[in-house]
Design a protein around this motif. Structure first.
Motif, mmCIF file in Angstrom:
data_model
loop_
_atom_site.group_PDB
_atom_site.id
_atom_site.type_symbol
_atom_site.label_atom_id
_atom_site.label_comp_id
_atom_site.label_asym_id
_atom_site.label_seq_id
_atom_site.Cartn_x
_atom_site.Cartn_y
_atom_site.Cartn_z
ATOM 1 N N ILE A 1 0.866 -1.187 0.000
ATOM 2 C CA ILE A 1 0.000 0.000 0.000
ATOM 3 C C ILE A 1 0.899 1.231 0.000
ATOM 4 O O ILE A 1 1.652 1.455 0.947
ATOM 5 N N ASP A 2 0.866 1.976 -1.065
ATOM 6 C CA ASP A 2 1.663 3.201 -1.149
ATOM 7 C C ASP A 2 0.741 4.394 -1.372
ATOM 8 O O ASP A 2 -0.400 4.233 -1.827
ATOM 9 N N GLY A 3 1.254 5.569 -1.078
ATOM 10 C CA GLY A 3 0.457 6.763 -1.298
ATOM 11 C C GLY A 3 1.018 7.925 -0.508
ATOM 12 O O GLY A 3 1.939 7.746 0.301
ATOM 13 N N PRO A 4 0.496 9.116 -0.735
ATOM 14 C CA PRO A 4 1.032 10.313 -0.080
ATOM 15 C C PRO A 4 0.645 10.416 1.395
ATOM 16 O O PRO A 4 -0.121 9.587 1.903
ATOM 17 N N ALA A 5 1.158 11.439 2.042
ATOM 18 C CA ALA A 5 0.871 11.691 3.451
ATOM 19 C C ALA A 5 -0.621 11.941 3.661
ATOM 20 O O ALA A 5 -1.276 12.530 2.801
ATOM 21 N N SER A 6 -1.126 11.450 4.788
ATOM 22 C CA SER A 6 -2.502 11.737 5.212
ATOM 23 C C SER A 6 -3.581 11.232 4.257
ATOM 24 O O SER A 6 -4.667 11.789 4.206
ATOM 25 N N VAL A 7 -3.279 10.192 3.524
ATOM 26 C CA VAL A 7 -4.297 9.664 2.616
ATOM 27 C C VAL A 7 -5.108 8.556 3.300
ATOM 28 O O VAL A 7 -6.128 8.109 2.782
ATOM 29 N N GLY A 8 -4.630 8.133 4.467
ATOM 30 C CA GLY A 8 -5.345 7.086 5.202
ATOM 31 C C GLY A 8 -4.740 5.712 5.026
ATOM 32 O O GLY A 8 -5.393 4.699 5.287
ATOM 33 N N LYS A 9 -3.472 5.661 4.599
ATOM 34 C CA LYS A 9 -2.818 4.366 4.368
ATOM 35 C C LYS A 9 -2.787 3.509 5.634
ATOM 36 O O LYS A 9 -3.129 2.340 5.590
ATOM 37 N N SER A 10 -2.359 4.123 6.738
ATOM 38 C CA SER A 10 -2.190 3.272 7.919
ATOM 39 C C SER A 10 -3.523 2.811 8.478
ATOM 40 O O SER A 10 -3.633 1.683 8.954
ATOM 41 N N THR A 11 -4.554 3.653 8.384
ATOM 42 C CA THR A 11 -5.880 3.227 8.858
ATOM 43 C C THR A 11 -6.389 2.064 8.017
ATOM 44 O O THR A 11 -6.845 1.043 8.555
ATOM 45 N N LEU A 12 -6.289 2.208 6.711
ATOM 46 C CA LEU A 12 -6.778 1.134 5.839
ATOM 47 C C LEU A 12 -5.925 -0.127 6.012
ATOM 48 O O LEU A 12 -6.456 -1.241 6.102
ATOM 49 N N LYS B 1 -7.181 18.828 -0.469
ATOM 50 C CA LYS B 1 -8.080 19.526 0.468
ATOM 51 C C LYS B 1 -8.746 18.518 1.407
ATOM 52 O O LYS B 1 -8.921 18.776 2.595
ATOM 53 N N ILE B 2 -9.112 17.393 0.860
ATOM 54 C CA ILE B 2 -9.781 16.373 1.682
ATOM 55 C C ILE B 2 -8.801 15.748 2.674
ATOM 56 O O ILE B 2 -9.126 15.538 3.844
ATOM 57 N N ARG B 3 -7.575 15.508 2.232
ATOM 58 C CA ARG B 3 -6.562 14.970 3.151
ATOM 59 C C ARG B 3 -6.301 15.950 4.289
ATOM 60 O O ARG B 3 -6.166 15.552 5.445
ATOM 61 N N ALA B 4 -6.227 17.239 3.946
ATOM 62 C CA ALA B 4 -5.958 18.259 4.968
ATOM 63 C C ALA B 4 -7.092 18.289 5.990
ATOM 64 O O ALA B 4 -6.861 18.349 7.198
ATOM 65 N N LYS B 5 -8.312 18.196 5.504
ATOM 66 C CA LYS B 5 -9.483 18.229 6.390
ATOM 67 C C LYS B 5 -9.461 16.999 7.321
ATOM 68 O O LYS B 5 -9.719 17.116 8.518
ATOM 69 N N ARG C 1 -6.834 15.208 8.303
ATOM 70 C CA ARG C 1 -5.753 15.360 9.283
ATOM 71 C C ARG C 1 -6.149 16.373 10.358
ATOM 72 O O ARG C 1 -5.942 16.159 11.553
ATOM 73 N N HIS C 2 -6.761 17.471 9.926
ATOM 74 C CA HIS C 2 -7.214 18.529 10.829
ATOM 75 C C HIS C 2 -8.199 17.945 11.854
ATOM 76 O O HIS C 2 -8.042 18.112 13.066
ATOM 77 N N ASP C 3 -9.199 17.221 11.356
ATOM 78 C CA ASP C 3 -10.221 16.655 12.248
ATOM 79 C C ASP C 3 -9.617 15.659 13.234
ATOM 80 O O ASP C 3 -10.030 15.587 14.393
ATOM 81 N N GLN C 4 -8.631 14.909 12.739
ATOM 82 C CA GLN C 4 -7.955 13.918 13.582
ATOM 83 C C GLN C 4 -7.266 14.596 14.769
ATOM 84 O O GLN C 4 -7.373 14.142 15.912
ATOM 85 N N LYS D 1 -5.431 25.674 7.231
ATOM 86 C CA LYS D 1 -4.610 26.249 6.164
ATOM 87 C C LYS D 1 -3.146 25.787 6.279
ATOM 88 O O LYS D 1 -2.494 25.454 5.280
ATOM 89 N N GLN D 2 -2.671 25.758 7.542
ATOM 90 C CA GLN D 2 -1.280 25.352 7.774
ATOM 91 C C GLN D 2 -1.083 23.871 7.404
ATOM 92 O O GLN D 2 -0.109 23.499 6.750
ATOM 93 N N ILE D 3 -2.045 23.051 7.813
ATOM 94 C CA ILE D 3 -1.960 21.615 7.500
ATOM 95 C C ILE D 3 -1.987 21.406 5.993
ATOM 96 O O ILE D 3 -1.204 20.624 5.439
ATOM 97 N N TYR D 4 -2.861 22.153 5.329
ATOM 98 C CA TYR D 4 -2.975 22.084 3.869
ATOM 99 C C TYR D 4 -1.618 22.396 3.223
ATOM 100 O O TYR D 4 -1.133 21.654 2.360
ATOM 101 N N ASN D 5 -0.975 23.468 3.677
ATOM 102 C CA ASN D 5 0.327 23.849 3.116
ATOM 103 C C ASN D 5 1.402 22.803 3.404
ATOM 104 O O ASN D 5 2.249 22.516 2.559
ATOM 105 N N GLU D 6 1.349 22.230 4.610
ATOM 106 C CA GLU D 6 2.338 21.211 4.979
ATOM 107 C C GLU D 6 2.190 19.968 4.100
ATOM 108 O O GLU D 6 3.179 19.370 3.675
#
Ligand code: DC
Length: 213
Positions: free
Chosen positions: A14-25, A147-151, A153-156, A167-172
């Motif tokens: 399972i590969d993918g970018p940060a905050s895409v939900g890889k570890s949860t899945l 945008k969805i990944r940022a949201k 991570r933010h909610d988490q 906004k900061q999380i989105y930029n990171e």
């Protein structure tokens, strides 16, 4: 297929970018199939944590290799792996080829060590389907809109009772994507024979169902 004492274990990458939900899945797949899971990001994070504790410089190749060779399973279970200081060091060292080569050995040994008698070994990261297990039978490349990944991570973070700015999380996340996608050594990219799983509009249950199918 990896042969573990004549038993066959199939690899799911399972590969993918940060905050895409890889570890949860990955966790859900692992418990669904009662098969072991390696979160490879923890390897880089555990080394980063040790470097921080021992005050090892980012360019100290000899010491970094030493730490990598002595890494224990316990080191990867630490609760201190998930903060932005560690993340920053992990990201920097993950671009070093000598370290990636060192950790390749550990990752390739994982199924033989932990998946005896199991149906699958699940390994999650950035380059698992491309570099670590190019022969794996099941390769998943996860994606979701930034945008969805940022949201998510933010909610988490908010759920943990901590403060966070969307906004900061989105930029990171954008900065990390750029780094992971464009680095010379083992960049994040879908393996040619991977299945793309876009989770922008899927929850975890729906994602798991797609994988099962
Ligand atoms: O998945 P993660 O956020 O825990 O990963 C931590 C860091 O390690 C991140 O900067 C990406 C890097 N990494 C990598 O380069 N290759 C992997 N297979 C896993 C993680």
């Amino acid at each position: 297929i990896i042969y573990c004492n004549t038993l066959m274990v199939e690899i799911i990458t399972i590969d993918g970018p940060a905050s895409v939900g890889k570890s949860t899945l990955a966790k859900r797949i692992s418990s669904h199939y009662k098969s072991p899971l390696l979160n490879s990001g923890r390897l880089y994070r555990a080394i980063a944590l040790k470097m921080k504790i021992k005050k090892i410089r980012i360019n100290d190749r000899t010491e970094i290799i030493k730490i990598a060779r002595l890494l224990s399973d316990n080191d990867m279970r630490s609760n201190n792996l998930f903060n932005s200081g560690i993340e920053k060091i992990a990201s920097q060292i993950s671009a070093r080829e000598y370290l990636r080569d060192e950790l390749k050995v550990y990752q390739r040994e994982f199924p033989k060590k932990y998946a005896k008698g199991k149906r699958f070994a699940i390994i999650e990261g950035r380059d698992i389907g491309t570099e670590i297990f190019p022969e794996a039978k099941y390769k998943i490349f996860m994606w979701a809109d930034v945008k969805i990944r940022a949201k998510r991570r933010h909610d988490q973070i908010i759920k943990k009772g901590e403060k966070a700015r969307l906004k900061q999380i989105y930029n990171e996340i954008i900065a990390r994507d750029n780094k992971d996608l464009n680095r010379k050594i083992a960049p994040l990219k879908p393996a040619a024979n991977s299945v793309l799983l876009d989770t922008s509009y899927l929850d975890i249950e729906q994602s798991l169902n797609k994988i099962k199918n």
